[in-house]
Design an enzyme around this catalytic site. Structure first.
Site, PDB file in Angstrom:
ATOM      1  N   ASP A   9       4.674  45.981  46.968  1.00 23.77           N
ATOM      2  CA  ASP A   9       4.501  47.492  46.511  1.00 23.77           C
ATOM      3  C   ASP A   9       5.797  48.804  47.201  1.00 23.77           C
ATOM      4  OD1 ASP A   9       2.989  49.715  46.671  1.00 23.77           O
ATOM      5  OD2 ASP A   9       3.019  49.318  49.086  1.00 23.77           O
ATOM      6  N   ASP A  11       5.973  52.560  48.127  1.00 21.80           N
ATOM      7  CA  ASP A  11       6.010  54.000  49.477  1.00 21.80           C
ATOM      8  C   ASP A  11       4.529  52.645  50.418  1.00 21.80           C
ATOM      9  OD1 ASP A  11       6.646  55.806  47.725  1.00 21.80           O
ATOM     10  OD2 ASP A  11       4.944  55.657  47.264  1.00 21.80           O
ATOM     11  N   ARG A  55      -4.214  61.943  43.822  1.00 20.97           N
ATOM     12  CA  ARG A  55      -4.919  62.593  44.666  1.00 20.97           C
ATOM     13  C   ARG A  55      -5.440  64.355  44.883  1.00 20.97           C
ATOM     14  NH1 ARG A  55      -0.192  59.974  47.245  1.00 20.97           N
ATOM     15  NH2 ARG A  55      -1.076  57.973  46.630  1.00 20.97           N
ATOM     16  N   ASP A 182       1.267  47.229  52.229  1.00 19.36           N
ATOM     17  CA  ASP A 182       1.086  47.831  53.180  1.00 19.36           C
ATOM     18  C   ASP A 182      -0.556  48.335  53.032  1.00 19.36           C
ATOM     19  OD1 ASP A 182       1.074  51.590  53.660  1.00 19.36           O
ATOM     20  OD2 ASP A 182       1.368  50.089  51.851  1.00 19.36           O
TER      21      ASP A 182
END
Length: 263
Positions: A9, A11, A55, A182
């Site tokens: 991943d 970000d 988002r 994360d």
């Protein structure tokens, strides 16, 4: 099965970029004369929604505005996101988002050992390019055999689509790969694709439930930032290197393929 590829991943995993994303969003809102401010607590909540455009749409759905105004704002989303992405790449170019401890080391180890590298991220290819070029130099993208980004799949994380695309492009089964994440959405996506997953939570995801992770450490670690004694004991060394990863992956793969004892 032997370990043949590492899938990352971006970000929060390769670098703690989310604060820069937040600043770029807020600056872009001002440019569009929108009186929105995504505070840190609000942004942490919004990070449960994967993808920048998604988002923004989710946030618009939270606003107490008439339906006509909501429709107008939704039409602006592609333009807002495009402007925000351009601003983010400018901010990244000043070096404000260094790679997390141990990332550069592990990438180099894998490259030297012939272990393939891949990206599976909901961010855009331009954002990946900006970060890696700034932190690893021109041509760094060539280290990665595939860069699977959010707009290439129908469903974003926690759906497994982006990981399944990366596996397909690599031509490898999930059992020969390790994923690095994360976030909870990222963990769910990688595990749904059947991949051994290492979680290095960021400041934005610390405290989330990562029970399903195969391994959780604060960061990958290097000579300047060794793992804590407890994490080092769990990993088998002062930082998570390719040797340690291979051992952990082999043990997990062997255990999962062992027949269940008869009762």
């Amino acid at each position: 099965m032997s370990l043949e590829a590492l899938i990352f991943d971006v970000d929060g995993t390769l670098a703690d970029t989310e604060e820069t994303h937040r600043q770029a969003f807020n600056c872009t809102f001002l440019r569009f004369d929108l009186k929105w401010e995504w505070t840190k607590p609000l942004y942490r909540e919004l990070l449960t929604i994967s993808g920048g455009k998604e988002r923004i749409n989710h946030y618009i759905g939270m606003l107490p505005v008439p339906l006509a105004e909501r429709a107008r704002l939704c039409q602006l989303v592609p333009s807002i996101h495009r402007e925000k992405a351009a601003l983010y790449t400018q901010l990244i170019s000043d070096g404000r988002c260094p790679l997390r401890p141990g990332v550069a080391r592990l990438l180099a180890e894998a490259d030297d050992a012939g272990v393939r590298l891949a990206i599976a991220s909901t961010t855009t290819a331009a954002n990946v390019d900006a970060l890696l070029t700034r932190q690893l130099g021109n041509g760094s993208l060539r280290q990665f055999q595939t860069i699977a980004c959010g707009d290439l799949v129908e469903q974003k994380k926690p759906a497994p689509d982006i990981y399944e695309r990366a596996l397909s492009t690599l031509g490898l089964p999930a059992e020969r790969c390790v994923a690095f994440e994360d976030s909870r959405n990222g963990l769910y996506a990688a595990k749904a694709a059947g991949i051994f997953t290492v979680v290095t939570a960021s400041q934005w995801t610390e405290g989330d439930d990562f029970t399903d992770a195969d391994l959780r450490v604060s960061y990958l670690g290097d000579d300047e930032h060794p793992l804590s004694p407890a994490e080092a004991a769990r990993v088998g060394g002062p930082f998570l290197g390719l040797r340690e990863l291979r051992s952990l992956h082999e043990t997990a793969t062997r255990d999962s393929s062992s027949p269940t004892p008869a009762l």
